[in-house]
Design an enzyme around this catalytic site. Structure first.
Site: not given
Length: 339
Positions: A18, A20, A217
């Site tokens: 991922d 961001d 995250d």
């Protein structure tokens, strides 16, 4: 894996990141991310990037990463915008009008697949595609509402409730999708991005015969998406989801491994499998009862995390754990759980 000496990355042919909260935060690389990706490339390992952010095209994302010092090629980037446009191109005739609610990048993806991006319901769109764009406002949502009520299919690139920022979580595309859903009294016909499995499944198909590890995250997008795609996952604590959220995670949101950051890919002492199996809690003990739960013992804070996950997911104790020793208090503080 609990400090056994074997590197986590050695079990996988492809690592899918991922962006961001994992590689960067808004416009700055997260400490250690540049070095981690360079190390993977230096070892000849396959890398991919999967993002729900529909405001940039793959080439733009690659350029952004390169500008931060992160090695990336456009073909390594998978975006929810490109995936959603491809989905519509497979279902609609060439040139069909599609109302785009989102950034210019999403309009470009619609054009790229041979469809016609439009801006108003008066253009008789056969579909509405909704993605994140910082300039999306009430007028855009109003046009989409009219088009959907008129029979247009409604596709959302993703439903992330928030976006990470240096000022804390900010409204994401999911918040705008929710506003339109409230007005229409129903949900989108289809959601393409994470936690739908297609982005990760598409990446995994590129390494036939090898295993894929997803690094994210967010429990509700990255980790659930990996689970739905049948892939192992590593939760890093550099973005949205924290340890308290991990304890409350339902089965679809539970990762395979947890690390503070990307060093866990290479350093066995900086990653742990969750939950800890019975009898392998690294010197930690968790007691729970009607008045809450308590950590005692000593060892690595990450092993304490694995032991606490085992207790949280099997016994569902109330509140956050307390410490029963100075060592336990230090471990809870290290995990961001100090009272």
């Amino acid at each position: 894996m609990s400090g056994t000496g074997q590197r986590l990355v050695d079990d996988y042919a492809l690592v899918v990141f991922d962006l961001d909260g994992v590689i960067y935060l808004i416009d700055q690389p997260i400490p250690g991310a540049v070095e981690a990706v360079a190390r993977l490339h230096g070892e000849g390992r396959a890398v991919a990037y999967a993002t729900n952010n529909a405001s940039r095209r793959p080439g733009d994302v690659a350029d952004l990463l390169i500008g931060m010092g992160v090695q990336a090629r456009p073909e390594e980037v998978l975006t929810s915008a490109a995936a959603a446009a491809q989905l519509l191109s497979e279902r609609l005739p060439a040139g069909a009008p599609v109302l785009v609610v989102g950034a210019e990048a999403l309009r470009a993806e619609i054009s790229e697949v041979g469809l016609t991006p439009v801006t108003t319901a008066d253009d008789s769109p056969v579909a509405v595609i909704q993605g994140y764009g910082p300039q999306v406002g009430w007028a855009d949502l109003a046009e989409a509402a009219v088009a959907v009520r008129g029979g247009a299919a409604w596709i959302a690139t993703n439903t992330d409730r928030t976006l990470p920022s240096g000022r804390g979580p900010l409204p994401g595309n999911g918040a705008l999708v929710a506003a339109l859903a409230t007005a229409l009294g129903r949900d989108p016909d289809e959601i393409v991005g994470k936690p739908a499995p297609e982005l990760f499944a598409t990446a995994a198909r590129r390494v036939a015969g090898g295993r894929t590890l997803v690094v994210g995250d967010r429990l509700d997008t990255d980790i659930e998406g990996a689970n739905r795609a049948g892939l192992d996952s590593l939760l890093v604590l550099t973005g949205v989801s924290d340890v308290a959220e991990l304890f409350a995670a339902a089965p679809p949101h539970r990762p395979t491994f947890v690390s503070r950051d990307l060093t866990g890919l290479f350093d066995p002492t900086e990653v742990v499998r969750v939950p800890a199996p019975d009898g392998a809690t690294g010197g930690w003990h968790v007691l729970s009862g009607a008045d809450g739960w308590e950590l005692s013992g000593s060892g690595r804070p990450l092993d304490a995390l694995a032991a606490l996950c085992a207790a949280a997911w099997s016994r569902h104790p109330a509140g956050l754990p307390r410490s029963a020793s100075p060592e336990a208090a230090e471990a809870l503080e290290d995990l961001g759980l100090a009272s």
